[in-house]
Each structure stands twice: as C-alpha cells, then as structure tokens.
Design a protein around this motif. Sequence first.
Motif, PDB file in Angstrom:
ATOM      1  N   SER A 174      85.145  62.458  42.343  1.00 54.71           N
ATOM      2  CA  SER A 174      84.645  61.825  40.844  1.00 54.71           C
ATOM      3  C   SER A 174      83.136  61.029  40.898  1.00 54.71           C
ATOM      4  O   SER A 174      82.353  61.405  40.048  1.00 54.71           O
ATOM      5  N   GLU A 175      83.020  60.494  42.276  1.00 55.16           N
ATOM      6  CA  GLU A 175      81.699  60.137  42.322  1.00 55.16           C
ATOM      7  C   GLU A 175      80.428  61.114  42.640  1.00 55.16           C
ATOM      8  O   GLU A 175      79.603  60.840  41.735  1.00 55.16           O
ATOM      9  N   ILE A 176      80.760  62.097  43.113  1.00 56.32           N
ATOM     10  CA  ILE A 176      79.765  63.231  43.221  1.00 56.32           C
ATOM     11  C   ILE A 176      79.560  63.772  41.676  1.00 56.32           C
ATOM     12  O   ILE A 176      78.545  64.111  41.575  1.00 56.32           O
ATOM     13  N   MET A 182      72.849  65.226  45.023  1.00 57.35           N
ATOM     14  CA  MET A 182      71.876  64.685  45.632  1.00 57.35           C
ATOM     15  C   MET A 182      71.673  63.163  45.744  1.00 57.35           C
ATOM     16  O   MET A 182      71.475  62.634  46.589  1.00 57.35           O
ATOM     17  N   LYS A 183      72.246  62.480  44.629  1.00 48.75           N
ATOM     18  CA  LYS A 183      72.276  60.992  44.640  1.00 48.75           C
ATOM     19  C   LYS A 183      73.207  60.451  45.753  1.00 48.75           C
ATOM     20  O   LYS A 183      73.101  59.443  46.396  1.00 48.75           O
ATOM     21  N   LYS A 184      74.355  61.215  45.730  1.00 48.23           N
ATOM     22  CA  LYS A 184      75.419  60.914  46.619  1.00 48.23           C
ATOM     23  C   LYS A 184      74.985  61.170  48.119  1.00 48.23           C
ATOM     24  O   LYS A 184      75.310  60.249  49.026  1.00 48.23           O
ATOM     25  N   TYR A 188      73.831  57.897  51.513  1.00 47.08           N
ATOM     26  CA  TYR A 188      74.291  57.914  52.864  1.00 47.08           C
ATOM     27  C   TYR A 188      73.184  57.908  54.059  1.00 47.08           C
ATOM     28  O   TYR A 188      73.497  57.854  55.096  1.00 47.08           O
ATOM     29  N   GLU A 189      71.880  58.048  53.350  1.00 47.15           N
ATOM     30  CA  GLU A 189      70.931  57.920  54.442  1.00 47.15           C
ATOM     31  C   GLU A 189      70.636  56.754  55.043  1.00 47.15           C
ATOM     32  O   GLU A 189      70.934  55.544  54.445  1.00 47.15           O
TER      33      GLU A 189
END
Length: 189
Positions: A174-176, A182-184, A188-189
């Motif tokens: 759902s978040e993706i 790309m935002k997701k 995580y970086e």
Amino acid sequence: MKKNPTITAQTKQNLIDAFWELYCTKRIEKITIKEISARAGYNRSTFYEYFSDVYDVLDQMENNLIAKLQELPLQQLSSPNETFPFEAIFNLYSQHSKYLVVLLGEHGDPAFQHKMKASMKPMMKQALLSHGANDGFELDYTMEYALSAMIGILSYWFGQEEAPSIEKLMELLSEISSEGVMKKLLRYE
C-alpha cells in the motif's frame, strides 16, 4: 465396458501427483513417462490414456490453475477503494501455493507467469473499464506492471523462510502504491 468416472478421475490425479513429485525435484526434460507411471503404480499405457507426454501433464495442471483464476469474482479484481486486488490474488495464491511456488519459481515453467497474466488481464480490464478507467496503452501497461509486480512479490514472499506477516506485506504494498517505488526506495537510504 464403461469406466467408472470416480476411478478414472483418481487414476488421472495419481498420475498428476506422481508427475508433480518428480517436477518438484527435477527439470521437466529429465522426467520420463516410465518414471511417472512407475511412481503412480501404473503402466505406460495407462499414462497415455490421459496424457500425450510429460508436457501435456504440466499443461493440464497449469490450465487447471488458470481456470481457478477465472473463478475470481470481478468485484474483487477491481474495487474503486483499493489500489490493486491484492487480497483476491493472495487468497488464490495461498490456496494453490504448493503448485504456484514451484511453477513461478526459479526452476518452474517460464511461460506460466505469462499465462497467468494473460488470463487475468481481460477480467481486470473489464472491471476497471466498468469503474470508469480509460481504455488505451496506459491501462494495458499499468495492468502489466501491477500483475508482474504482484506475481513477483507473492512468489518471493512464499519462498522466504522468515517472511513478514501478510498484514505487513499488504501495508508495504500500500505504501509503495501510494508513495511510488522510487520514493519508497530512497527512504531506506
């Protein structure tokens, strides 16, 4: 003399089960009719009453699974409140995971994923169009993207020993879907 349909169905299923046991451990080109027949407890002539060759067994199994996809109610495939019919596909995948994990896995049939998508696209398209989607290349490519991602993530999820719960996975998807890939990923970086 007419054969008993119950016995006939059971014999065919026994041959399919024997094939499946072999297919889970070796590539299809290495499986012989003799092996399948012996494992099922029949002779080769019995095998040929139901199948033309080992590829026919695989094809019939795949077609049976594809027919199950056709049984999904259209409203589950596309609801205006959902971004993608994850739950409907997950339920189908769960019911048949024994086969789908292998067929969609590393040593499975490379054409099966295409067969799955090809069987689902017309149903999804019909449902999406009934909800007001515009027909065109955007719809086709978006469905291809979504189905490829869904089949891929479910295959990966079922193949993991320590997979997250289905709730966590649906939350991530759902978040993706809402944030974009790309935002997701960059988060995580």
